[in-house]
Motif scaffolding. Structure first.
Motif, PDB file in Angstrom:
ATOM      1  N   TYR A 110      -4.094   3.646   8.105  1.00  0.00           N
ATOM      2  CA  TYR A 110      -3.275   3.971   6.943  1.00  0.00           C
ATOM      3  C   TYR A 110      -3.176   5.482   6.745  1.00  0.00           C
ATOM      4  O   TYR A 110      -2.094   6.047   6.584  1.00  0.00           O
TER       5      TYR A 110
ATOM      6  N   HIS B 220      -5.172   0.460  -4.113  1.00  0.00           N
ATOM      7  CA  HIS B 220      -5.558   1.665  -3.380  1.00  0.00           C
ATOM      8  C   HIS B 220      -6.772   1.394  -2.509  1.00  0.00           C
ATOM      9  O   HIS B 220      -7.228   2.271  -1.790  1.00  0.00           O
TER      10      HIS B 220
ATOM     11  N   LEU C  77       0.849  -1.186   0.000  1.00  0.00           N
ATOM     12  CA  LEU C  77       0.000   0.000   0.000  1.00  0.00           C
ATOM     13  C   LEU C  77       0.878   1.227   0.000  1.00  0.00           C
ATOM     14  O   LEU C  77       2.040   1.181   0.386  1.00  0.00           O
TER      15      LEU C  77
ATOM     16  N   LEU D 265      -8.265  -0.188   0.527  1.00  0.00           N
ATOM     17  CA  LEU D 265      -7.825  -0.746   1.790  1.00  0.00           C
ATOM     18  C   LEU D 265      -8.628  -1.964   2.173  1.00  0.00           C
ATOM     19  O   LEU D 265      -8.111  -2.917   2.746  1.00  0.00           O
TER      20      LEU D 265
END
Lengths: 259, 284
Positions: free
Chosen positions: B279, B194, B36, B196
């Motif tokens: 994140y 992209h 990520l 999550l």
């Protein structure tokens, strides 16, 4: 075997894009119709102008199929990531080139036959009269097409993007056609122009083909006093070697943006 | 068993600017690993070095025990290595005039141990489109064709670069099932995304790359101390409002609420920070 499959795939893709087929095949035919209609007289000694110009049209057709088509098509494939994707497989790189070579060979043969048929039926073109001349025809066309194909692949690394490729390639091809005796009788061009043209393959392809389609006595009117078939083989062979070397050293599978 | 991918001190600069500045990574065999990170963080550069598309400036890198720089050569060693990996790139070109069946069958010939083309086409859910020209496919169908070409050679290791961008929710679920099947069959998978929730649904472990470095790595449920983070408890008050409380001991709080309300607590929720919360905090 895998190379033959790759070639078959390329040919299938070509045949399925109808505009490409029509324009590639029709262009030389259209040109010979125009030229034979404008210059319908004799070039001298009972030989018609058609006999002279058909050599330029054949050579142009071969150069278009080999040089222009690949120098434009490959950057587009590079832009679209086709090359990058192939590069990510275990396919040996030469297979990609072999596929292009087979496609060009297929188009070159089809286009030349069509041109000869049209010129013979409509403009009384006289086909080569001996097996020896046909053999010369074959090797000049094969060697010339190979040189153009390799140069086309090499040239494809020059254009930054698929969009700019036609702009990079077209002037080169057009200038070569004008200075190599495709549109004019070669010896009527200024000497310096003849000398520049003598560096590039197209002039020698035309000259080799003139040896096939014009009477042997016309050799005396060539710049070198004969058709110089030895030199034709040498120059075209040299361009094959140079083209291959450039292909192997400069070919890019990814765009510059990709690094 | 040695790691499927091992990276130590990977560096890559473009024109003097570091894109990747010291990345360390380990991907174990058979695991689904998600990378990520924001755009421009060095994710794609890292993955393309692992895929053998780019040279690196420094660092030790092994992919299936081989230095991926071999991939740039195109020689026999490159082909032997490429036969063991599958690559699904972002937005790669199709072969417009060919059919799905023709393209997949052609790619199958590149690999020594390829799966039958028809089986792979069925597996990615394009069975009904096998005879369609690729330019007639929708965006999601093209992406499935990309995946078919990536797995046709039965790879030990599969790279997927943002594989579900542009998918509708149902197509994404189907795709997840496909990835889980591949993983269950023992394929190691490296995924960039992209989304999550996609990383959370699929990945055994994730790593977050920002500014050219790995800033966190671990199981999605534990990333950034997520498992131990304070939970948010919310419930409806008798007045009709919503009350919220952060608590490190949410169970005790719920028990206390239960006794206060004498049974059911109206509108009760207990949430930990989502992977997305963690994140976003990390890359901020």
């Amino acid at each position: 075997m895998i190379a033959l499959r790759q070639g078959a795939l390329e040919i299938r893709q070509f045949l399925r894009s109808r505009e490409q087929v029509v324009f590639t095949m029709a262009f030389p035919v259209l040109m010979i119709v125009i030229f034979a209609s404008i210059f319908d007289g004799e070039i001298g000694g009972g030989v018609r102008f058609t006999q002279y110009f058909v050599t330029g049209m054949i050579a142009t057709g071969l150069m278009t199929a080999g040089f222009q088509a690949l120098a434009i098509q490959i950057p587009i494939e590079r832009d679209r990531g086709v090359l990058k994707r192939l590069r990510g497989t275990p396919m040996p790189p030469w297979v990609y080139f072999a596929g292009k070579v087979l496609m060009v060979a297929f188009i070159a043969v089809a286009e030349t036959i069509l041109l000869l048929v049209v010129a013979t039926l409509l403009f009384d073109l006289e086909l080569p009269s001996s097996g020896r001349l046909w053999l010369t025809f074959l090797w000049v066309a094969a060697l010339g097409t190979t040189a153009c194909t390799l140069c086309g692949i090499a040239f494809s690394s020059l254009a930054r993007t698929g969009r700019s490729a036609p702009a990079v390639v077209t002037p080169v091809a057009l200038v070569l056609q004008f200075i190599s005796g495709v549109f004019f009788v070669f010896t009527s061009l200024p000497t310096w122009m003849q000398q520049v043209a003598a560096v590039f393959p197209l002039k020698w392809m035309c000259q080799g083909l003139r040896a096939v389609f014009l009477p042997g006595s016309f050799g005396a009117q060539e710049p070198g006093g004969s058709f110089e078939l030895g030199t034709v083989a040498l120059v075209l062979g040299a361009w094959c070697v140079l083209g291959l070397a450039l292909c192997l050293t400069t070919f890019r599978w990814t765009t510059r943006r990709d690094g | 068993m040695s790691d499927a991918i091992s990276v130590r001190g990977l560096r890559k600069a473009y024109g003097g600017t570091d894109a990747v500045s010291g990345v360390d990574l380990d991907v174990r065999p058979g695991e689904v690993f998600a990378l990520l990170g924001p755009n421009g963080a060095g994710k794609t550069t890292t993955v393309e070095i692992l895929e053998g598309y780019r040279r690196r400036d420094a660092g030790e890198v092994r992919v299936l025990g081989v230095d991926p720089a071999v991939g740039l050569s195109g020689g026999p060693a490159a082909r032997a290595w490429r036969a063991r990996i599958g690559v699904v790139l972002q937005g790669t070109g199709e072969f417009d005039e060919l059919t799905v069946g023709e393209v997949v069958a052609h790619f199958a010939r590149f690999y020594p141990g390829a799966e039958p083309a028809a089986a792979v086409i069925d597996r990615v859910g394009l069975g009904a489109k096998a005879r369609a020209r690729t330019h007639t496919l929708s965006g999601g169908q093209k992406r499935r064709l990309d995946v078919a070409l990536g797995i046709i050679g039965r790879p030990e290791l599969l790279f997927l670069d943002e594989p579900t961008t542009g998918f509708d929710p149902e197509a994404r679920r189907d795709f997840w099932t496909l990835i889980r099947d591949l993983a269950a069959a023992g394929t190691t998978i490296v995924l960039t995304t992209h989304y999550l929730e996609e990383a959370e649904a699929l990945a055994d472990r994730v790593a977050v790359i920002a500014a050219g470095r790995v800033i966190a790595a671990g199981r999605p449920a534990e990333l950034g101390g997520r498992a131990d983070a304070a939970a948010t408890v919310s419930w409806r008050t008798p007045g009709g409002g919503v009350e919220r409380a952060e608590s490190a001991t949410p169970t005790a709080l719920v028990a206390e609420l239960a006794s206060r309300y004498g049974g059911e607590v109206p509108g009760l929720t207990v949430t930990r920070p989502t992977l997305e919360d963690v994140y976003l905090r990390m890359i901020a």
